[in-house]
Write an enzyme that holds these catalytic residues in place. Structure first.
Site, PDB file in Angstrom:
ATOM      1  CE  LYS A  51      -0.370  -0.344   5.038  1.00  0.00           C
ATOM      2  NZ  LYS A  51      -1.192  -0.891   6.137  1.00  0.00           N
ATOM      3  NE  ARG A 104      -6.853   0.185  11.067  1.00  0.00           N
ATOM      4  CZ  ARG A 104      -5.619  -0.002  10.601  1.00  0.00           C
ATOM      5  NH1 ARG A 104      -4.741   0.982  10.602  1.00  0.00           N
ATOM      6  NH2 ARG A 104      -5.246  -1.181  10.144  1.00  0.00           N
ATOM      7  NE  ARG A 164      -2.825  -8.251   7.692  1.00  0.00           N
ATOM      8  CZ  ARG A 164      -3.498  -8.622   8.764  1.00  0.00           C
ATOM      9  NH1 ARG A 164      -4.187  -9.748   8.764  1.00  0.00           N
ATOM     10  NH2 ARG A 164      -3.503  -7.864   9.840  1.00  0.00           N
ATOM     11  CG  ASP A 172      10.669  23.632  -2.805  1.00  0.00           C
ATOM     12  OD1 ASP A 172       9.821  22.728  -2.849  1.00  0.00           O
ATOM     13  OD2 ASP A 172      10.394  24.844  -2.828  1.00  0.00           O
TER      14      ASP A 172
HETATM   15  C1  LIG Z   1      -0.438  -1.887   6.753  1.00  0.00           C
HETATM   16  C2  LIG Z   1      -0.983  -3.151   7.243  1.00  0.00           C
HETATM   17  C3  LIG Z   1      -0.149  -4.262   7.429  1.00  0.00           C
HETATM   18  C4  LIG Z   1       1.354  -4.207   7.308  1.00  0.00           C
HETATM   19  O1  LIG Z   1       1.880  -3.684   8.502  1.00  0.00           O
HETATM   20  P1  LIG Z   1       3.467  -3.630   8.760  1.00  0.00           P
HETATM   21  O2  LIG Z   1       3.587  -3.262  10.199  1.00  0.00           O
HETATM   22  O3  LIG Z   1       4.002  -2.565   7.857  1.00  0.00           O
HETATM   23  O4  LIG Z   1       4.001  -4.957   8.453  1.00  0.00           O
HETATM   24  C5  LIG Z   1      -0.744  -5.458   7.784  1.00  0.00           C
HETATM   25  N1  LIG Z   1      -2.084  -5.548   7.959  1.00  0.00           N
HETATM   26  C6  LIG Z   1      -2.916  -4.486   7.806  1.00  0.00           C
HETATM   27  C7  LIG Z   1      -4.379  -4.655   8.027  1.00  0.00           C
HETATM   28  C8  LIG Z   1      -2.392  -3.244   7.474  1.00  0.00           C
HETATM   29  O5  LIG Z   1      -3.218  -2.207   7.348  1.00  0.00           O
END
Ligand SMILES: *Cc1c(COP(=O)(O)O)cnc(C)c1O
Length: 371
Positions: free
Chosen positions: A37, A135, A220, A313
């Site tokens: 992302k 959240r 993730r 800048d």
């Molecule tokens: C951004 C995000 C991640 C990744 O988190 P990191 O700490 O950068 O590994 C994993 N799960 C969700 C739901 C996120 O929003």
């Protein structure tokens, strides 16, 4: 084309190495979602996605439908999923591009199901459970019945169930333990309702590194994949290599006198005759103004003090006595030069923020050189 003397360098081989190091922490069969992302935390989503997939990532996570569509347009054909539920107006695009959304409301789930059914296809979704971060997500104690309800919709299949931790970066944290417990109970509750939860996932970077119990069917990872540590405790557990460096060339060198001030507000004044250099990047490029007078820059292999307010800048740096750098020489704001290194973390601390935010910010205006 060379248009500007300030840039970001991204080392894709570091990303591949980091993914291999993170995967080595996982039991066999545990999947790896590469989170790309925000243009891969400023590193460039398309290039990072390719590197991540060849290093063994199984699927891709993004925040927005637009990010997912851009990857499909670039030819990425592995599963891409959204970490949040988009507006219902995005459903057409989700179906057209095979993008898997998170689902948190029955209104969205039923629209997704009926629009998929009308096309004669089955849409995949991941049910997001709120286990305490407050959240997004279906409350943990309501999730099993919610799962039952949407599992019965024709045109929709729950491909996975997930949650997100608020304090995974705090070793031994009580609330983290409670979220882990609640998630395990929720998944058991979903099974009790006769619904297969599919891919069960919870671990972000800190949980992946610190808490093997949370790995479930897939982790993730964002931050750690880019070679940044989510907390100090993680440094002892996995070796990561930073992928992003931030560099610039000196545009001007000048001698200033005792008492001469520098930049807006003249918040810094020379205590002795000094050599001052100007670098062509500023807060619009991600160098937070809050780091003014509090950060260092590597020039000529030495740490040099940034002085005066960071402008939109440009910013100024005073050279230590004996440093003979000149216009055109390279300066490093994040990364290595000679024996010295400045980590994203160090600059984040000077700015009163975290490495995550700075990496994203450096991705916004600076051009990128991918190696
Ligand atoms: C951004 C995000 C991640 C990744 O988190 P990191 O700490 O950068 O590994 C994993 N799960 C969700 C739901 C996120 O929003």
């Amino acid at each position: 084309m060379h248009l500007r003397d300030a840039w970001v360098e991204v080392d894709l081989s570091a990303i591949s190495r980091n993914i291999r190091a993170l995967k080595a922490l996982l039991a066999p069969g545990v999947g790896f979602m590469a989170v790309v992302k925000a243009d891969a935390y400023g590193h460039g989503a398309e290039a990072v996605t390719r590197a991540a997939l060849s290093a063994g990532a199984d699927r891709i996570g993004v925040a927005t439908t637009k990010e997912a569509i851009a990857l499909r347009a670039a030819g990425v054909n592995v599963p891409i999923q959204l970490l949040a539920q988009p507006p219902q107006s995005a459903i057409d695009e989700l179906l057209q591009h095979s993008i898997i959304p998170a689902v948190t409301t029955s209104g969205f789930a039923s629209s997704l199901a009926s629009m998929a059914d009308a096309r004669g296809i089955e849409a995949l979704c991941h049910l997001k459970v709120d286990t305490g971060m407050n959240r997004i997500g279906v409350r943990h104690d309501e999730a099993p019945l919610f799962a039952r309800e949407i599992a019965d919709l024709p045109g929709l299949r729950i491909e996975g169930v997930f949650t997100h931790f608020a304090t995974a970066d705090v070793p031994g944290d009580w609330d983290f333990g409670r979220q882990v417990d609640r998630f395990e109970e929720t998944v058991a509750g979903i099974r009790n309702e006769g619904v297969d939860p599919g891919i069960v996932h919870a671990a972000n970077s800190p949980a992946t590194i610190l808490s093997p119990r949370t790995h479930q069917s897939m982790v993730r990872c964002g931050l750690a994949m880019y070679g940044m540590y989510p907390c100090e405790a993680a440094r002892d557990l996995v070796e990561l290599t930073p992928a992003m460096s931030v560099k610039a060339r000196i545009t001007l060198k000048k001698r200033i006198n005792i008492g001469d001030g520098v930049s807006y507000g003249l918040t810094w004044r020379a205590a002795e005759p000094s050599d001052l250099v100007t670098l062509p990047l500023g807060y619009a490029d991600g160098v937070h103004r809050a780091a003014s007078n509090a950060m260092e820059v590597l020039i000529g292999g030495e740490r040099c003090q940034q002085v005066g307010r960071v402008c939109m800048d440009q910013l100024m740096v005073v050279l230590p006595r004996g440093n003979s750098a000149k216009a055109g020489d390279e300066a490093v704001l994040v990364g290595r030069q000679g024996a010295e290194q400045i980590e994203m973390d160090e600059l984040a601390q000077a700015a009163g923020t975290i490495n995550y935010e700075l990496a994203c910010a450096f991705g916004m205006r600076l051009s990128r050189r991918i190696a």
